[in-house]
Design a protein around this motif. Structure first.
Motif, PDB file in Angstrom:
ATOM      1  N   ARG A 110       0.836  -1.213   0.000  1.00 41.94           N
ATOM      2  CA  ARG A 110       0.000   0.000   0.000  1.00 41.94           C
ATOM      3  C   ARG A 110       0.870   1.261   0.000  1.00 41.94           C
ATOM      4  O   ARG A 110       0.570   2.239  -0.688  1.00 41.94           O
ATOM      5  N   LEU A 111       1.951   1.228   0.773  1.00 41.80           N
ATOM      6  CA  LEU A 111       2.866   2.366   0.841  1.00 41.80           C
ATOM      7  C   LEU A 111       3.483   2.652  -0.527  1.00 41.80           C
ATOM      8  O   LEU A 111       3.527   3.804  -0.976  1.00 41.80           O
ATOM      9  N   ILE A 112       3.946   1.619  -1.196  1.00 42.50           N
ATOM     10  CA  ILE A 112       4.549   1.787  -2.530  1.00 42.50           C
ATOM     11  C   ILE A 112       3.520   2.308  -3.520  1.00 42.50           C
ATOM     12  O   ILE A 112       3.807   3.231  -4.295  1.00 42.50           O
ATOM     13  N   LYS A 113       2.324   1.755  -3.494  1.00 36.83           N
ATOM     14  CA  LYS A 113       1.266   2.226  -4.413  1.00 36.83           C
ATOM     15  C   LYS A 113       0.983   3.709  -4.191  1.00 36.83           C
ATOM     16  O   LYS A 113       0.843   4.469  -5.147  1.00 36.83           O
ATOM     17  N   THR A 114       0.911   4.116  -2.934  1.00 33.57           N
ATOM     18  CA  THR A 114       0.661   5.520  -2.614  1.00 33.57           C
ATOM     19  C   THR A 114       1.777   6.407  -3.161  1.00 33.57           C
ATOM     20  O   THR A 114       1.506   7.459  -3.752  1.00 33.57           O
ATOM     21  N   CYS A 115       3.016   5.975  -2.976  1.00 32.55           N
ATOM     22  CA  CYS A 115       4.158   6.748  -3.483  1.00 32.55           C
ATOM     23  C   CYS A 115       4.140   6.850  -5.002  1.00 32.55           C
ATOM     24  O   CYS A 115       4.405   7.909  -5.571  1.00 32.55           O
ATOM     25  N   VAL A 116       3.820   5.749  -5.674  1.00 32.33           N
ATOM     26  CA  VAL A 116       3.784   5.739  -7.144  1.00 32.33           C
ATOM     27  C   VAL A 116       2.677   6.663  -7.644  1.00 32.33           C
ATOM     28  O   VAL A 116       2.893   7.475  -8.556  1.00 32.33           O
ATOM     29  N   SER A 119       3.701  10.274  -7.133  1.00 29.46           N
ATOM     30  CA  SER A 119       4.729  10.660  -8.099  1.00 29.46           C
ATOM     31  C   SER A 119       4.139  10.879  -9.487  1.00 29.46           C
ATOM     32  O   SER A 119       4.465  11.855 -10.164  1.00 29.46           O
ATOM     33  N   GLN A 120       3.265   9.979  -9.893  1.00 24.79           N
ATOM     34  CA  GLN A 120       2.651  10.108 -11.219  1.00 24.79           C
ATOM     35  C   GLN A 120       1.752  11.336 -11.304  1.00 24.79           C
ATOM     36  O   GLN A 120       1.725  12.012 -12.326  1.00 24.79           O
ATOM     37  N   SER A 121       1.034  11.641 -10.241  1.00 21.62           N
ATOM     38  CA  SER A 121       0.149  12.803 -10.263  1.00 21.62           C
ATOM     39  C   SER A 121       0.964  14.104 -10.321  1.00 21.62           C
ATOM     40  O   SER A 121       0.543  15.067 -10.958  1.00 21.62           O
ATOM     41  N   LYS A 122       2.129  14.123  -9.701  1.00 19.38           N
ATOM     42  CA  LYS A 122       2.991  15.308  -9.768  1.00 19.38           C
ATOM     43  C   LYS A 122       3.478  15.544 -11.184  1.00 19.38           C
ATOM     44  O   LYS A 122       3.646  16.681 -11.623  1.00 19.38           O
TER      45      LYS A 122
END
Length: 125
Positions: A110-116, A119-122
């Motif tokens: 879940r942590l990795i998905k949130t980070c990805v 990052s993609q939204s930025k």
């Protein structure tokens, strides 16, 4: 999973054939030809605490302690904590996550998905 559990994930790798921070610290210190006393004087961390970390009696040192030790040994945090330099860090992390309990694996996922997603939204902004 609490913040304390997350810190445990970061600093204690367990007894699954993966070196823990204490073994990494001892190996790096010896490679640098430093005694515990010399490292203690340079880092401001007591030689008793360095000894406890190296023996595995203290598996979750505070971040400030790890930063001071890494800085004074001239290595990255990744090398001190994971035992590998940054380019190989992902291999270590994959192995460490693979050996975690299911609940911990799900938290990391879940942590990795949130980070990805973040990052993609930025990048889209």
């Amino acid at each position: 999973m609490s913040n304390k559990d997350v810190e445990s994930c970061l600093y204690a790798t367990g007894d699954h054939g993966i070196m823990h921070i204490g073994e990494n610290l001892k190996n790096i210190r010896k490679k640098m030809k430093m005694s515990q006393k010399e490292l203690a004087e340079a880092s401001g961390i007591s030689s008793a605490q360095i000894s406890r970390i190296e023996k595995g009696d203290q598996k979750n040192p505070q971040l400030e302690t790890v930063v001071s030790l890494a800085t004074n040994l001239g290595v990255s945090l990744e090398e001190l904590v994971f035992g590998e330099k940054s380019p190989n860090e992902i291999n270590y992390l994959m192995k460490a996550v693979d050996e975690m309990e299911t609940e911990e694996k799900e938290f990391i996922k879940r942590l990795i998905k949130t980070c990805v997603i973040t990052s993609q939204s930025k990048r889209l902004e």
